[in-house]
Design a protein around this motif. Structure first.
Motif, PDB file in Angstrom:
ATOM      1  N   THR A 213       5.857   8.058   1.671  1.00 35.96           N
ATOM      2  CA  THR A 213       6.036   7.392   0.368  1.00 35.96           C
ATOM      3  C   THR A 213       7.500   7.405  -0.042  1.00 35.96           C
ATOM      4  O   THR A 213       8.049   6.380  -0.475  1.00 35.96           O
ATOM      5  CB  THR A 213       5.212   8.111  -0.731  1.00 35.96           C
ATOM      6  OG1 THR A 213       3.863   8.215  -0.329  1.00 35.96           O
ATOM      7  CG2 THR A 213       5.301   7.362  -2.056  1.00 35.96           C
ATOM      8  N   MET A 214       8.141   8.564   0.064  1.00 36.11           N
ATOM      9  CA  MET A 214       9.543   8.698  -0.333  1.00 36.11           C
ATOM     10  C   MET A 214      10.439   7.760   0.479  1.00 36.11           C
ATOM     11  O   MET A 214      11.323   7.092  -0.078  1.00 36.11           O
ATOM     12  CB  MET A 214       9.988  10.142  -0.142  1.00 36.11           C
ATOM     13  CG  MET A 214      11.458  10.395  -0.442  1.00 36.11           C
ATOM     14  SD  MET A 214      11.920  12.142  -0.312  1.00 36.11           S
ATOM     15  CE  MET A 214      11.727  12.410   1.460  1.00 36.11           C
ATOM     16  N   ILE A 215      10.214   7.700   1.774  1.00 34.29           N
ATOM     17  CA  ILE A 215      11.017   6.818   2.628  1.00 34.29           C
ATOM     18  C   ILE A 215      10.843   5.370   2.198  1.00 34.29           C
ATOM     19  O   ILE A 215      11.813   4.604   2.087  1.00 34.29           O
ATOM     20  CB  ILE A 215      10.619   7.017   4.104  1.00 34.29           C
ATOM     21  CG1 ILE A 215      11.061   8.408   4.586  1.00 34.29           C
ATOM     22  CG2 ILE A 215      11.214   5.926   4.984  1.00 34.29           C
ATOM     23  CD1 ILE A 215      10.491   8.808   5.923  1.00 34.29           C
ATOM     24  N   TYR A 216       9.604   4.979   1.956  1.00 40.62           N
ATOM     25  CA  TYR A 216       9.322   3.599   1.533  1.00 40.62           C
ATOM     26  C   TYR A 216      10.027   3.274   0.214  1.00 40.62           C
ATOM     27  O   TYR A 216      10.696   2.245   0.098  1.00 40.62           O
ATOM     28  CB  TYR A 216       7.810   3.432   1.388  1.00 40.62           C
ATOM     29  CG  TYR A 216       7.359   2.138   0.755  1.00 40.62           C
ATOM     30  CD1 TYR A 216       7.256   0.970   1.509  1.00 40.62           C
ATOM     31  CD2 TYR A 216       7.016   2.089  -0.597  1.00 40.62           C
ATOM     32  CE1 TYR A 216       6.815  -0.213   0.933  1.00 40.62           C
ATOM     33  CE2 TYR A 216       6.575   0.911  -1.177  1.00 40.62           C
ATOM     34  CZ  TYR A 216       6.474  -0.241  -0.408  1.00 40.62           C
ATOM     35  OH  TYR A 216       6.050  -1.413  -0.993  1.00 40.62           O
TER      36      TYR A 216
ATOM     37  N   LEU B 219       0.799  -1.226   0.000  1.00 37.91           N
ATOM     38  CA  LEU B 219       0.000   0.000   0.000  1.00 37.91           C
ATOM     39  C   LEU B 219       0.835   1.281   0.000  1.00 37.91           C
ATOM     40  O   LEU B 219       0.424   2.279  -0.608  1.00 37.91           O
ATOM     41  CB  LEU B 219      -0.952   0.000   1.200  1.00 37.91           C
ATOM     42  CG  LEU B 219      -1.977  -1.143   1.208  1.00 37.91           C
ATOM     43  CD1 LEU B 219      -2.706  -1.194   2.538  1.00 37.91           C
ATOM     44  CD2 LEU B 219      -2.969  -0.965   0.060  1.00 37.91           C
ATOM     45  N   PRO B 220       2.018   1.310   0.662  1.00 42.40           N
ATOM     46  CA  PRO B 220       2.792   2.562   0.646  1.00 42.40           C
ATOM     47  C   PRO B 220       3.299   2.968  -0.732  1.00 42.40           C
ATOM     48  O   PRO B 220       3.818   4.073  -0.889  1.00 42.40           O
ATOM     49  CB  PRO B 220       3.973   2.258   1.588  1.00 42.40           C
ATOM     50  CG  PRO B 220       3.484   1.173   2.472  1.00 42.40           C
ATOM     51  CD  PRO B 220       2.600   0.338   1.600  1.00 42.40           C
ATOM     52  N   SER B 221       3.157   2.093  -1.728  1.00 41.98           N
ATOM     53  CA  SER B 221       3.560   2.467  -3.085  1.00 41.98           C
ATOM     54  C   SER B 221       2.491   3.308  -3.774  1.00 41.98           C
ATOM     55  O   SER B 221       2.737   3.873  -4.843  1.00 41.98           O
ATOM     56  CB  SER B 221       3.854   1.216  -3.923  1.00 41.98           C
ATOM     57  OG  SER B 221       2.685   0.429  -4.102  1.00 41.98           O
ATOM     58  N   LEU B 222       1.302   3.423  -3.178  1.00 47.86           N
ATOM     59  CA  LEU B 222       0.235   4.252  -3.732  1.00 47.86           C
ATOM     60  C   LEU B 222       0.547   5.732  -3.512  1.00 47.86           C
ATOM     61  O   LEU B 222       1.299   6.092  -2.608  1.00 47.86           O
ATOM     62  CB  LEU B 222      -1.098   3.917  -3.055  1.00 47.86           C
ATOM     63  CG  LEU B 222      -1.722   2.563  -3.369  1.00 47.86           C
ATOM     64  CD1 LEU B 222      -2.884   2.299  -2.407  1.00 47.86           C
ATOM     65  CD2 LEU B 222      -2.204   2.501  -4.817  1.00 47.86           C
TER      66      LEU B 222
ATOM     67  N   GLY C 245       1.653  -1.880  12.039  1.00 50.08           N
ATOM     68  CA  GLY C 245       1.192  -1.800  13.415  1.00 50.08           C
ATOM     69  C   GLY C 245       1.400  -0.468  14.091  1.00 50.08           C
ATOM     70  O   GLY C 245       1.064  -0.313  15.271  1.00 50.08           O
ATOM     71  N   GLU C 246       1.938   0.536  13.374  1.00 52.71           N
ATOM     72  CA  GLU C 246       2.272   1.806  14.022  1.00 52.71           C
ATOM     73  C   GLU C 246       1.675   3.022  13.321  1.00 52.71           C
ATOM     74  O   GLU C 246       1.075   3.885  13.955  1.00 52.71           O
ATOM     75  CB  GLU C 246       3.797   1.974  14.093  1.00 52.71           C
ATOM     76  CG  GLU C 246       4.492   1.010  15.021  1.00 52.71           C
ATOM     77  CD  GLU C 246       5.955   1.353  15.198  1.00 52.71           C
ATOM     78  OE1 GLU C 246       6.385   2.407  14.713  1.00 52.71           O
ATOM     79  OE2 GLU C 246       6.673   0.556  15.827  1.00 52.71           O
ATOM     80  N   LEU C 247       1.864   3.115  12.015  1.00 58.05           N
ATOM     81  CA  LEU C 247       1.504   4.330  11.290  1.00 58.05           C
ATOM     82  C   LEU C 247       0.029   4.279  10.876  1.00 58.05           C
ATOM     83  O   LEU C 247      -0.381   3.411  10.103  1.00 58.05           O
ATOM     84  CB  LEU C 247       2.397   4.486  10.052  1.00 58.05           C
ATOM     85  CG  LEU C 247       2.118   5.690   9.152  1.00 58.05           C
ATOM     86  CD1 LEU C 247       2.306   7.003   9.909  1.00 58.05           C
ATOM     87  CD2 LEU C 247       3.005   5.645   7.917  1.00 58.05           C
ATOM     88  N   LYS C 248      -0.765   5.222  11.377  1.00 55.85           N
ATOM     89  CA  LYS C 248      -2.165   5.299  10.983  1.00 55.85           C
ATOM     90  C   LYS C 248      -2.268   5.653   9.505  1.00 55.85           C
ATOM     91  O   LYS C 248      -1.540   6.521   9.027  1.00 55.85           O
ATOM     92  CB  LYS C 248      -2.898   6.353  11.815  1.00 55.85           C
ATOM     93  CG  LYS C 248      -3.017   6.012  13.290  1.00 55.85           C
ATOM     94  CD  LYS C 248      -3.750   7.109  14.043  1.00 55.85           C
ATOM     95  CE  LYS C 248      -3.881   6.784  15.508  1.00 55.85           C
ATOM     96  NZ  LYS C 248      -4.580   7.861  16.259  1.00 55.85           N
ATOM     97  N   VAL C 249      -3.166   4.989   8.811  1.00 58.10           N
ATOM     98  CA  VAL C 249      -3.260   5.209   7.365  1.00 58.10           C
ATOM     99  C   VAL C 249      -3.630   6.657   7.040  1.00 58.10           C
ATOM    100  O   VAL C 249      -3.212   7.191   6.009  1.00 58.10           O
ATOM    101  CB  VAL C 249      -4.257   4.223   6.705  1.00 58.10           C
ATOM    102  CG1 VAL C 249      -3.731   2.799   6.777  1.00 58.10           C
ATOM    103  CG2 VAL C 249      -5.641   4.318   7.341  1.00 58.10           C
ATOM    104  N   GLU C 250      -4.376   7.320   7.937  1.00 58.02           N
ATOM    105  CA  GLU C 250      -4.755   8.706   7.670  1.00 58.02           C
ATOM    106  C   GLU C 250      -3.595   9.674   7.890  1.00 58.02           C
ATOM    107  O   GLU C 250      -3.658  10.840   7.467  1.00 58.02           O
ATOM    108  CB  GLU C 250      -5.955   9.125   8.518  1.00 58.02           C
ATOM    109  CG  GLU C 250      -5.728   9.053  10.013  1.00 58.02           C
ATOM    110  CD  GLU C 250      -6.195   7.740  10.622  1.00 58.02           C
ATOM    111  OE1 GLU C 250      -6.622   7.761  11.793  1.00 58.02           O
ATOM    112  OE2 GLU C 250      -6.122   6.701   9.919  1.00 58.02           O
ATOM    113  N   ASP C 251      -2.514   9.226   8.544  1.00 55.81           N
ATOM    114  CA  ASP C 251      -1.349  10.085   8.780  1.00 55.81           C
ATOM    115  C   ASP C 251      -0.285   9.947   7.700  1.00 55.81           C
ATOM    116  O   ASP C 251       0.727  10.646   7.733  1.00 55.81           O
ATOM    117  CB  ASP C 251      -0.716   9.759  10.139  1.00 55.81           C
ATOM    118  CG  ASP C 251      -1.621  10.129  11.307  1.00 55.81           C
ATOM    119  OD1 ASP C 251      -2.513  10.981  11.115  1.00 55.81           O
ATOM    120  OD2 ASP C 251      -1.448   9.557  12.402  1.00 55.81           O
ATOM    121  N   PHE C 252      -0.509   9.090   6.745  1.00 58.94           N
ATOM    122  CA  PHE C 252       0.480   8.804   5.704  1.00 58.94           C
ATOM    123  C   PHE C 252       0.559   9.966   4.722  1.00 58.94           C
ATOM    124  O   PHE C 252      -0.459  10.404   4.182  1.00 58.94           O
ATOM    125  CB  PHE C 252       0.073   7.522   4.975  1.00 58.94           C
ATOM    126  CG  PHE C 252       1.100   6.980   4.014  1.00 58.94           C
ATOM    127  CD1 PHE C 252       2.043   6.063   4.432  1.00 58.94           C
ATOM    128  CD2 PHE C 252       1.115   7.378   2.684  1.00 58.94           C
ATOM    129  CE1 PHE C 252       2.974   5.543   3.545  1.00 58.94           C
ATOM    130  CE2 PHE C 252       2.040   6.872   1.795  1.00 58.94           C
ATOM    131  CZ  PHE C 252       2.962   5.948   2.233  1.00 58.94           C
TER     132      PHE C 252
END
Length: 443
Positions: free
Chosen positions: A104-107, A70-73, A92-99
């Motif tokens: 994305t760049m880090i991923y 999903l982080p590739s979106l 288990g840590e990062l809320k999807v609404e905080d992404f």
């Protein structure tokens, strides 16, 4: 500052202990979690799998089950859909609404730490570029049919734009989609070439011609692929990214339900070009890390390799090569960081207008930088860098991958030209708006 010594150029400044204005605690925690997961599930065997030219299926399943496709979106993530599917956090840590786009760049940066685009591309390309057209432009009915399986990785997709005679010239696409006499299906005929992930894809977001010539005749369809009547696929042998599943697709009277139309007929060119922005930016991020991997490998090698009675790094010409390429690579990374930060601060429509042309340029320049850094590393490794095994194996392969950044996603020369044309267009439109505001007088 980090007290631990690191190989020169091996990490971006923010991971080498230097201060940065971009990264919040949530980003730093995400980076550590990403590195641990990706190292354990991909990087340890990435070179081995790339040599075998296929990443095992279980790796895709592991990433899918962990939500790590999903982080590739594009950011922000489709929060409503993810929560509907029971996905509330990543790792288990990062809320999807905080992404955001810095996540994305880090991923993307961490996924490219193998130095190779193939292993990570085999997992993420379909999600990154095939799903967004559905998210942005698909009807609720179309989304409900496909997104649950695609977002969870139960099924796979790809983006199918390029054809044998239409690469960067998207408006020249010739694959046709003609309505059946009863109006219930599109009949699709044509070929698609260089389609990453295609060989594994259950469906594709495909560019087709539903109208006359030129961009106004283009549309996008969700076209079934794997095992579907009239579809035949075969893998292509390419010079780099060999494990990413590059595919040739033939479509012979393929019946696609009319309901599979993405958005509106005739709007395909707009959808495609908007989708390209995310593709080009993620290519630039990954390519900059590949350049970093190549330079770091060369730096480590010249520190220990001796010639003429001393370490290679003691030779001024060696330091010159490293310095020139290191300056290019760090400048490119600074541009990428600044660019991504701008995306987090601008509204989507403003970002598309102001950064669209620059996206093409940052992608094109990343290919130039990768080519220079990979060539530098290969030359510093000498014969070892020209050998497909042994201590220079990775560097030799990275050098072969440079064209895979300079050509796909819009070829280099076209991208540089597109970037300037877009900047000029923005300048003219703003100038005209200013003149209208002053009463329209012209000298």
């Amino acid at each position: 500052m980090s007290s631990q010594p690191i190989i020169p150029f091996s990490e971006p400044p923010y991971l080498a202990g230097l201060p940065s204005p971009y990264y919040k605690p949530t980003h730093l925690k995400w980076q550590k979690a990403c590195r641990e997961f990706i190292s354990n599930h991909l990087l340890e065997k990435a070179l081995e799998w790339d040599t075998e030219e296929t990443v095992p299926e279980h790796v895709f399943s592991e990433f899918a089950q962990a939500g790590m496709l999903l982080p590739s979106l594009p950011a922000p993530l489709p929060v409503e859909w993810l929560k509907k599917l029971g996905i509330h956090k990543l790792l288990g840590e990062l809320k999807v609404e905080d992404f955001d786009y810095i996540h994305t760049m880090i991923y993307c940066d961490e996924m490219a730490r193998s130095g190779l685009a193939g292993p990570s591309g085999s997992l993420t390309t379909g999600m990154a570029f095939g799903v967004p057209p559905l998210l942005k432009y698909g009807s609720p009915q179309l989304q409900s049919r496909f997104l649950p399986d695609l977002l969870t990785g139960r099924k796979r997709t790809c983006i199918a734009i390029t054809e044998p005679d239409a690469g960067s010239d998207v408006a020249n696409i010739s694959t046709t989609a003609t309505l059946s006499p009863d109006g219930t299906h599109y009949i699709v005929n044509g070929t698609k070439k260089w389609i990453t992930n295609g060989i594994w894809a259950d469906v594709s977001s495909m560019a087709v011609r539903t109208g006359g010539p030129g961009p106004s005749g283009l549309s996008m369809l969700v076209v079934p692929l794997k095992g579907y009547p009239g579809v035949s696929m075969r893998r292509l042998k390419v010079g780099g990214q060999v494990s990413a599943g590059t595919t040739f697709i033939e479509l012979d009277d393929v019946r696609v339900p009319r309901e599979n139309l993405i958005g509106q007929e005739g709007m395909g060119m707009r959808y495609i070009m908007t989708n390209f922005n995310h593709e080009r930016l993620t290519i630039a991020i990954g390519a900059t890390r590949q350049a970093r991997v190549a330079l770091a490998a060369a730096g480590e090698y010249v520190l220990r390799r001796e010639a003429f009675g001393k370490a290679l790094v003691e030779q001024p010409v060696v330091r010159q090569r490293l310095a020139r390429c290191g300056a290019m690579m760090e400048s490119q990374w600074a541009w990428v960081e600044g660019f991504v930060y701008q995306m987090t601060m601008l509204e989507k429509g403003v970002a598309d207008m102001e950064l669209g042309g620059l996206t093409a340029m940052v992608k094109a320049q990343s290919g130039v930088v990768l080519n220079e850094c990979a060539q530098c590393a290969m030359l510093l490794f000498g014969g070892n860098g020209y050998t497909r095994s042994g201590q220079g194996e990775l560097v030799e392969r990275i050098y072969r991958e440079a064209p895979g950044v300079r050509i796909p996603g819009g070829s280099e020369d076209v991208m540089f030209d597109l970037g300037v044309r877009q900047l000029v267009k923005n300048f003219k439109s703003k100038t005209e708006a200013l003149e209208r505001g002053k009463g329209g007088s012209k000298l």
